[in-house]
Design a protein around this motif. Structure first.
Motif, PDB file in Angstrom:
ATOM      1  N   LEU A 174      37.476  79.752  52.705  1.00 49.59           N
ATOM      2  CA  LEU A 174      38.379  78.866  53.436  1.00 49.59           C
ATOM      3  C   LEU A 174      38.109  77.401  53.112  1.00 49.59           C
ATOM      4  N   THR A 175      39.147  76.604  53.280  1.00 47.88           N
ATOM      5  CA  THR A 175      39.031  75.148  53.255  1.00 47.88           C
ATOM      6  C   THR A 175      39.229  74.649  54.673  1.00 47.88           C
ATOM      7  N   PHE A 176      38.378  73.723  55.111  1.00 49.13           N
ATOM      8  CA  PHE A 176      38.456  73.223  56.480  1.00 49.13           C
ATOM      9  C   PHE A 176      38.658  71.714  56.497  1.00 49.13           C
ATOM     10  N   LEU A 177      39.535  71.262  57.387  1.00 49.46           N
ATOM     11  CA  LEU A 177      39.541  69.873  57.832  1.00 49.46           C
ATOM     12  C   LEU A 177      38.987  69.923  59.244  1.00 49.46           C
ATOM     13  N   PHE A 178      37.800  69.363  59.431  1.00 48.13           N
ATOM     14  CA  PHE A 178      37.061  69.522  60.685  1.00 48.13           C
ATOM     15  C   PHE A 178      37.070  68.200  61.440  1.00 48.13           C
ATOM     16  N   ILE A 179      37.760  68.172  62.568  1.00 49.74           N
ATOM     17  CA  ILE A 179      37.942  66.952  63.352  1.00 49.74           C
ATOM     18  C   ILE A 179      37.000  66.977  64.558  1.00 49.74           C
ATOM     19  N   ALA A 180      36.252  65.880  64.761  1.00 50.14           N
ATOM     20  CA  ALA A 180      35.314  65.833  65.893  1.00 50.14           C
ATOM     21  C   ALA A 180      34.955  64.385  66.196  1.00 50.14           C
ATOM     22  N   HIS A 181      34.370  64.176  67.362  1.00 50.72           N
ATOM     23  CA  HIS A 181      33.856  62.840  67.691  1.00 50.72           C
ATOM     24  C   HIS A 181      32.332  62.807  67.676  1.00 50.72           C
ATOM     25  N   ASP A 182      31.707  63.973  67.542  1.00 52.26           N
ATOM     26  CA  ASP A 182      30.249  64.093  67.551  1.00 52.26           C
ATOM     27  C   ASP A 182      29.728  64.071  66.112  1.00 52.26           C
ATOM     28  N   LEU A 183      28.999  63.012  65.758  1.00 51.08           N
ATOM     29  CA  LEU A 183      28.531  62.868  64.379  1.00 51.08           C
ATOM     30  C   LEU A 183      27.542  63.950  63.981  1.00 51.08           C
ATOM     31  N   SER A 184      26.754  64.431  64.923  1.00 52.62           N
ATOM     32  CA  SER A 184      25.796  65.488  64.599  1.00 52.62           C
ATOM     33  C   SER A 184      26.518  66.779  64.227  1.00 52.62           C
ATOM     34  N   VAL A 185      27.591  67.084  64.958  1.00 47.51           N
ATOM     35  CA  VAL A 185      28.385  68.282  64.679  1.00 47.51           C
ATOM     36  C   VAL A 185      29.050  68.167  63.313  1.00 47.51           C
ATOM     37  N   VAL A 186      29.632  67.012  63.029  1.00 49.68           N
ATOM     38  CA  VAL A 186      30.313  66.799  61.749  1.00 49.68           C
ATOM     39  C   VAL A 186      29.320  66.884  60.597  1.00 49.68           C
ATOM     40  N   ARG A 187      28.140  66.346  60.807  1.00 52.90           N
ATOM     41  CA  ARG A 187      27.099  66.393  59.765  1.00 52.90           C
ATOM     42  C   ARG A 187      26.706  67.835  59.455  1.00 52.90           C
ATOM     43  N   HIS A 188      26.588  68.651  60.486  1.00 54.00           N
ATOM     44  CA  HIS A 188      26.204  70.047  60.315  1.00 54.00           C
ATOM     45  C   HIS A 188      27.259  70.827  59.540  1.00 54.00           C
ATOM     46  N   MET A 189      28.538  70.474  59.755  1.00 50.10           N
ATOM     47  CA  MET A 189      29.631  71.276  59.217  1.00 50.10           C
ATOM     48  C   MET A 189      30.139  70.824  57.850  1.00 50.10           C
ATOM     49  N   SER A 190      30.110  69.527  57.573  1.00 46.79           N
ATOM     50  CA  SER A 190      30.963  68.986  56.506  1.00 46.79           C
ATOM     51  C   SER A 190      30.257  68.734  55.183  1.00 46.79           C
ATOM     52  N   ASP A 191      31.058  68.757  54.105  1.00 41.75           N
ATOM     53  CA  ASP A 191      30.604  68.346  52.781  1.00 41.75           C
ATOM     54  C   ASP A 191      30.861  66.850  52.587  1.00 41.75           C
ATOM     55  N   ARG A 192      32.062  66.421  52.972  1.00 35.96           N
ATOM     56  CA  ARG A 192      32.434  64.998  52.946  1.00 35.96           C
ATOM     57  C   ARG A 192      32.933  64.613  54.327  1.00 35.96           C
TER      58      ARG A 192
END
Length: 322
Positions: free
Chosen positions: A206-224
């Protein structure tokens, strides 16, 4: 000329996207000139404060909202103005996981019907085939098969979000936009749902566009990761660069607020002054300049363009004009 291999071309390209709403007989931009790409089988995070336009951008990309201008190119096709049958066909390939698992599921439908509805709408599969697929999806998201015959109110928030994820997976889409998928959940179950999303991303390519306000969550999930402020993107980089050396003053303040797990390490917190300006009456020039300790005269007059200042690292800030 040889064509680029499919794997090397982005699945999603957003070019100068703008989404405006009419308020008191005038138009105001919720998403203002946003451009970025999402590579195939990658997870791109979009982070920012509440009201910055990240969810509006996600819904516009899925064409749940109409773009005012710009282009949305999905899998090589311009879908900006697709309508009717054409848009319906494209929608098989992208789905959304919504923020609120309580509001995004029909309380009058059994879980089996909730998950099978997309398959039923787009395919001619028999009742037995539908049931078999739903049972498989329930297993994939960590729910028992008897969930098929229950209603959403019989489940916890984390379980409901798993139902929403199963529904999003039903048509085996290429792209999933996850809009704050864990912010409404207890902290104790957030990591379980995040890990599930990462496992499914790898299993189903899958390809994800992951939207969040929590930087720790985004860091855990994202490549860019792209950082939004008041409707616009102010910085885009791979996660290692963004967290190790953020360039935009707003990103620097966000990163400084992430708790340091090692108490022996001292961290200098950057405290922003003032409040986020109203999107109905944004500041002239750089939207961040009223709160920026580095603001110059140019910042209040000219909006900085998002440009690459290091390989793969883009920032919209007059500090990097030279």
């Amino acid at each position: 000329m040889d064509k680029k291999p499919v794997e090397s071309t982005p699945l999603l390209e957003v070019k100068n996207l703008q989404t405006a709403f009419s308020i008191n007989d005038s138009w105001h931009n919720a998403v203002d000139d946003v451009s970025f790409q999402v590579g195939r089988k990658r997870i791109v995070g979009v982070v920012g404060e509440s009201g910055c336009g990240k969810s509006t951008a996600g819904r516009t990309i899925l064409r749940l909202l109409e773009p005012t201008s710009g282009k949305i190119i999905f899998d090589g096709k311009d879908i900006t103005e697709a309508k009717g049958t054409s848009l319906r066909k494209i929608r098989q390939d992208f789905q959304m996981v919504f923020q609120d698992p309580y509001a995004s599921l029909n309380p009058m439908q059994m879980v089996g019907d909730v998950i099978s509805e997309p398959i039923r709408n787009f395919t001619g599969k028999s009742t037995n085939q539908l049931k078999s697929e739903v049972m498989n999806l329930l297993t994939k998201v960590g729910l028992p098969e008897d969930a098929y015959y229950k209603y959403p109110h019989e489940f916890s928030g984390g379980q409901r979000q798993r139902i929403g994820i199963a529904r999003a997976l039903a048509l085996r889409p290429k792209l999933i936009i996850a809009d704050e998928p864990v912010s409404a959940l207890d902290v104790s179950v957030q990591s379980q749902v995040l890990n599930l999303l990462k496992e499914l991303q790898q299993e189903f390519d899958l390809t994800f566009l992951f939207i969040a306000h929590d930087l720790s969550v985004v860091r855990h999930m994202s490549d860019r990761i792209g950082v939004m402020y008041l409707g616009g993107l102010v910085e885009i980089a791979d996660k290692k660069s963004l967290y190790a050396e953020p360039l935009h003053p707003y990103t620097q303040a966000l990163v400084s607020a992430i708790p340091e797990p090692d108490p022996r390490k001292k961290k200098q917190r950057i405290i922003l002054q003032g409040d986020v300006p109203s999107p109905i009456d944004p500041p002239k020039g750089c939207a961040f300049h009223p709160r920026c300790i580095h603001a110059m005269a140019e910042c209040s007059q000219t909006k900085p363009a998002l440009k690459e200042v290091r390989p793969g690292h883009q920032v919209a800030c007059h500090l990097y004009n030279s």
